[in-house]
Write an enzyme that holds these catalytic residues in place. Structure first.
Site, PDB file in Angstrom:
ATOM      1  N   HIS A 106      -0.907  -5.332   5.772  1.00 31.78           N
ATOM      2  CA  HIS A 106      -0.242  -6.208   6.740  1.00 31.78           C
ATOM      3  C   HIS A 106      -1.095  -6.477   7.984  1.00 31.78           C
ATOM      4  O   HIS A 106      -0.844  -7.419   8.713  1.00 31.78           O
ATOM      5  CB  HIS A 106       1.158  -5.696   7.092  1.00 31.78           C
ATOM      6  CG  HIS A 106       1.190  -4.565   8.073  1.00 31.78           C
ATOM      7  ND1 HIS A 106       0.930  -3.272   7.712  1.00 31.78           N
ATOM      8  CD2 HIS A 106       1.455  -4.528   9.396  1.00 31.78           C
ATOM      9  CE1 HIS A 106       1.036  -2.500   8.776  1.00 31.78           C
ATOM     10  NE2 HIS A 106       1.356  -3.218   9.815  1.00 31.78           N
ATOM     11  N   LYS A 157      -1.815 -10.175  10.762  1.00 34.16           N
ATOM     12  CA  LYS A 157      -1.630 -10.223  12.217  1.00 34.16           C
ATOM     13  C   LYS A 157      -2.452 -11.366  12.810  1.00 34.16           C
ATOM     14  O   LYS A 157      -3.618 -11.570  12.457  1.00 34.16           O
ATOM     15  CB  LYS A 157      -2.049  -8.888  12.859  1.00 34.16           C
ATOM     16  CG  LYS A 157      -1.078  -7.750  12.545  1.00 34.16           C
ATOM     17  CD  LYS A 157      -1.438  -6.482  13.288  1.00 34.16           C
ATOM     18  CE  LYS A 157      -0.657  -5.282  12.769  1.00 34.16           C
ATOM     19  NZ  LYS A 157       0.656  -5.122  13.371  1.00 34.16           N
ATOM     20  N   LYS A 184       0.830  -1.182   0.000  1.00 36.75           N
ATOM     21  CA  LYS A 184       0.000   0.000   0.000  1.00 36.75           C
ATOM     22  C   LYS A 184       0.879   1.253   0.000  1.00 36.75           C
ATOM     23  O   LYS A 184       2.039   1.138   0.383  1.00 36.75           O
ATOM     24  CB  LYS A 184      -0.941  -0.003   1.195  1.00 36.75           C
ATOM     25  CG  LYS A 184      -0.219   0.170   2.545  1.00 36.75           C
ATOM     26  CD  LYS A 184      -1.189   0.351   3.641  1.00 36.75           C
ATOM     27  CE  LYS A 184      -1.112   1.701   4.266  1.00 36.75           C
ATOM     28  NZ  LYS A 184       0.153   2.115   4.851  1.00 36.75           N
ATOM     29  N   HIS A 215      -6.214  -0.545   6.663  1.00 35.79           N
ATOM     30  CA  HIS A 215      -6.256  -1.380   7.868  1.00 35.79           C
ATOM     31  C   HIS A 215      -7.606  -1.293   8.601  1.00 35.79           C
ATOM     32  O   HIS A 215      -8.205  -2.309   8.952  1.00 35.79           O
ATOM     33  CB  HIS A 215      -5.154  -0.974   8.859  1.00 35.79           C
ATOM     34  CG  HIS A 215      -3.783  -0.908   8.269  1.00 35.79           C
ATOM     35  ND1 HIS A 215      -3.369  -1.724   7.251  1.00 35.79           N
ATOM     36  CD2 HIS A 215      -2.715  -0.126   8.563  1.00 35.79           C
ATOM     37  CE1 HIS A 215      -2.109  -1.441   6.945  1.00 35.79           C
ATOM     38  NE2 HIS A 215      -1.692  -0.471   7.721  1.00 35.79           N
ATOM     39  N   ASP A 275      -3.637   6.868   4.999  1.00 33.79           N
ATOM     40  CA  ASP A 275      -2.544   5.973   5.402  1.00 33.79           C
ATOM     41  C   ASP A 275      -3.076   4.691   6.039  1.00 33.79           C
ATOM     42  O   ASP A 275      -2.609   3.600   5.705  1.00 33.79           O
ATOM     43  CB  ASP A 275      -1.608   6.710   6.380  1.00 33.79           C
ATOM     44  CG  ASP A 275      -0.406   5.880   6.799  1.00 33.79           C
ATOM     45  OD1 ASP A 275       0.108   5.112   5.955  1.00 33.79           O
ATOM     46  OD2 ASP A 275       0.036   5.999   7.959  1.00 33.79           O
ATOM     47  N   GLU A 307      -1.148   5.271  17.771  1.00 32.14           N
ATOM     48  CA  GLU A 307       0.305   5.097  17.799  1.00 32.14           C
ATOM     49  C   GLU A 307       0.893   6.197  18.665  1.00 32.14           C
ATOM     50  O   GLU A 307       0.372   7.315  18.690  1.00 32.14           O
ATOM     51  CB  GLU A 307       0.876   5.198  16.392  1.00 32.14           C
ATOM     52  CG  GLU A 307       0.420   4.078  15.487  1.00 32.14           C
ATOM     53  CD  GLU A 307       1.051   4.182  14.108  1.00 32.14           C
ATOM     54  OE1 GLU A 307       2.069   3.527  13.887  1.00 32.14           O
ATOM     55  OE2 GLU A 307       0.533   4.945  13.275  1.00 32.14           O
ATOM     56  N   LYS A 321      -1.428   9.488  15.218  1.00 28.90           N
ATOM     57  CA  LYS A 321      -0.030   9.392  15.661  1.00 28.90           C
ATOM     58  C   LYS A 321       0.135  10.282  16.889  1.00 28.90           C
ATOM     59  O   LYS A 321      -0.638  11.220  17.088  1.00 28.90           O
ATOM     60  CB  LYS A 321       0.890   9.881  14.550  1.00 28.90           C
ATOM     61  CG  LYS A 321       0.727   9.046  13.275  1.00 28.90           C
ATOM     62  CD  LYS A 321       2.038   8.591  12.716  1.00 28.90           C
ATOM     63  CE  LYS A 321       1.875   7.801  11.456  1.00 28.90           C
ATOM     64  NZ  LYS A 321       2.249   6.385  11.573  1.00 28.90           N
TER      65      LYS A 321
HETATM   66  C1  BG6 Z   1       1.529   1.334   8.173  1.00 28.52           C
HETATM   67  C2  BG6 Z   1       1.392   2.837   8.150  1.00 28.52           C
HETATM   68  O1  BG6 Z   1       0.667   0.755   7.239  1.00 28.52           O
HETATM   69  O2  BG6 Z   1       1.216   0.847   9.461  1.00 28.52           O
HETATM   70  C3  BG6 Z   1       2.241   3.477   9.227  1.00 28.52           C
HETATM   71  O3  BG6 Z   1       1.782   3.330   6.884  1.00 28.52           O
HETATM   72  C4  BG6 Z   1       1.981   2.843  10.578  1.00 28.52           C
HETATM   73  O4  BG6 Z   1       2.002   4.879   9.282  1.00 28.52           O
HETATM   74  C5  BG6 Z   1       2.074   1.322  10.483  1.00 28.52           C
HETATM   75  O5  BG6 Z   1       2.928   3.346  11.498  1.00 28.52           O
HETATM   76  C6  BG6 Z   1       1.705   0.670  11.791  1.00 28.52           C
HETATM   77  O6  BG6 Z   1       1.857  -0.717  11.714  1.00 28.52           O
HETATM   78  P1  BG6 Z   1       1.836  -1.611  13.014  1.00 28.52           P
HETATM   79  O7  BG6 Z   1       1.896  -3.003  12.497  1.00 28.52           O
HETATM   80  O8  BG6 Z   1       3.020  -1.211  13.823  1.00 28.52           O
HETATM   81  O9  BG6 Z   1       0.556  -1.291  13.719  1.00 28.52           O
END
Ligand code: BG6
Length: 505
Positions: free
Chosen positions: A197, A201, A167, A259, A254, A235, A357
């Site tokens: 991704h 998980k 992505k 997600h 993003d 985050e 964030k």
């Molecule tokens: C990514 C985003 O897809 O996922 C990032 O582009 C983000 O901005 C990240 O920090 C977070 O992934 P995870 O697996 O740490 O939750």
């Protein structure tokens, strides 16, 4: 095929990839270094890659094969999940190759083709190759066309060629469709693996087990019992060194477009007929197709930008002070939206999605917040605090499931307080969860598609998000929120208007 969800008899058999090669574009990037190369090593270490496996890096750097081997070695040492074993490393490193070149250079792709053919002879990779595009989206079209023109995309009989796309898949519906046209000109749909991704998980896959392997939850998994659903991806980090990617993209594009809408689809969908890709994707698509936005986007969305504040015990600057961010950037680092799914199961139960964030802490969770019990007696007992029951799927970092319900406080009065019942992965299982990328890379090499969204899902998700980002574009600057807090006041006001509050995980 090999999907363990599919055939209970195969559940305990390891799924091992057949002879093949993985070509990685973008090997100098953060994702490759921190996630992809370590995941390849972890797979090798777990015995899930065949001896006939090869990893080829393609980049502009003036590197020899040894330099690239060193890069992979360092990234594995620093970021792999499983211990470093000389034996694993030796076998993996023998299959490492490097091709130096730029994306516009047909010669470099001719060299790549030769490298891949040599690998078939020397390592026995059998003509099976996956091309992983961990590169800026602006470079996708060029690389895809070079793969076609060099003949790399075309498999010989009984072999395969696959493309893996990271992505973002476009930045709105139109650009996503354009990208899809380019990809599908060159690769058939079943050879395209779009990575989200979150679907790799362990806790996200457990959502399917929780819902459909149990009898307990499904009867109450609807608007008769559930007041609303909150999906949170918080985050504590800022944008780090990713200004170039993030500015102009923002939190909604993003992570909500992909997600969070995927989590929503998995939470809201009906039980698929099987867990094969097409059945699973069809159910998710039905949810995304049914989703609607409230008419008043001003009242039902919120966005913010982090200002200076705290991260843990450390003082941190604001988004507009980050290197590479324009002083007047309107990019949001926090986004909250309300989505309704007015079908038979969910009409009247809103889904609130938020991502940001530099929030109070890192946590991703799906919370199903139940309606209050109607009992007038318990609502009235003095000292009682009868909240809404909640079922919380804790995606990360503290993986597990929590059930919140009211319990009588010991003593003579009939006083009720909320308590929780917890399932934590760490307490119930000795195995640690594989990283999402281990699962997903293995699935690509096995040609197992259920965990990869197809284009329709991507397009439907943009269709949900586009009206919001277009609306925001007319609304001036996002609100500010202090780093280390839980987002802008407008997000709290958004829920308060509906008589609800955000969870403070
Ligand atoms: C990514 C985003 O897809 O996922 C990032 O582009 C983000 O901005 C990240 O920090 C977070 O992934 P995870 O697996 O740490 O939750």
């Amino acid at each position: 095929m090999n999907n363990p969800l599919r055939d209970p008899r195969d559940r305990r058999l390891p799924r091992i990839a057949g002879s093949c090669g993985l070509v990685m574009f973008g090997v100098t990037g953060d994702l490759a270094r921190k996630k992809l190369m370590p995941a390849v090593y972890d797979l090798a270490n777990r015995g899930l890659l065949p001896p006939a496996f090869a990893l080829t890096g393609f980049a502009r750097r003036d590197w020899e094969r040894e330099d690239f081997q060193q890069v992979v070695h360092d990234s594995v040492k620093q970021y792999a999940r499983t211990p470093f074993r000389e034996e694993t490393w030796k076998q993996l490193s023998e299959g490492i190759r490097f091709v130096q070149g730029t994306f516009d250079d047909p010669e470099a792709f001719a060299t790549l083709r030769k490298t891949v053919e040599d690998l078939d002879r020397e390592r026995g990779t059998g003509g099976n190759h996956a091309f992983y595009l961990s590169i800026p989206p602006s470079a996708f079209p060029q690389v895809i066309r070079q793969l076609r023109d060099s003949g790399l995309s075309a498999p010989k009989e009984d072999t395969w060629r696959r493309v893996v796309i990271e992505k973002p898949f476009g930045h709105d519906l139109e650009s996503a469709n354009e990208l899809n046209d380019i990809v599908s000109e060159v690769f058939p749909a079943d050879s395209v693996f779009r990575i989200d991704h979150y679907l790799g998980k362990e806790t996200v896959q457990n959502l399917l087990a929780l819902r459909f392997a149990n009898q307990l939850f499904e009867p109450i998994w609807n608007s008769q019992y559930i007041d609303h659903v909150q999906i949170t991806m918080a985050e504590d980090i800022g944008i780090g060194g990713r200004a170039g990617y993030y500015d102009g993209i923002g939190a909604a594009r993003d992570v909500i477009q992909n997600h969070l809408l995927q989590l929503m689809a998995l939470t809201a969908m009906e039980e698929p007929a099987t867990f094969e890709a097409s059945d699973l994707r069809t159910e998710k698509e039905k949810v995304l197709r049914a989703a609607t936005l409230p008419a008043d986007l001003g009242e039902n969305t919120a966005r913010g930008q982090y200002s200076a504040g705290w991260r843990g015990g450390e003082q941190v600057g604001g988004f507009l002070d980050e290197d590479g961010i324009a002083a007047d950037s309107g990019t949001e680092t926090y986004a909250a939206i309300r989505v309704d799914i007015p079908n038979r199961r969910w009409a009247g139960t809103p889904f609130y999605l938020r991502a940001g964030k530099r929030l109070g802490r890192r946590v991703t969770e799906i919370a199903l917040v139940f309606k209050k019990a109607p009992s007038p007696y318990f609502q009235k007992v003095e000292g009682s605090d009868v909240g809404n029951n909640a079922l919380v799927i804790r995606v990360q970092p503290d993986e597990g499931v929590t059930l919140r319900f009211g319990s009588k406080v010991p003593g003579t009065a009939m006083e009720v307080r909320d308590v929780t019942m917890d399932f934590a992965y760490g307490n119930s299982f000795t195995e640690t969860s594989p990283e999402a990328y281990e699962r997903l890379i293995l699935d690509v090499l096995l040609g197992d598609p259920p965990l990869f969204p197809r284009h329709e899902e991507v397009a439907l998700s943009w269709q949900i998000l586009d009206p919001i980002t277009s609306f925001w574009a007319t609304q001036g600057q996002p609100d500010q929120y202090r780093s280390g807090t839980w987002g802008p006041a407008s997000a709290d006001a958004m829920l308060a208007r509906d008589g609800r509050v955000w969870r403070r995980p």
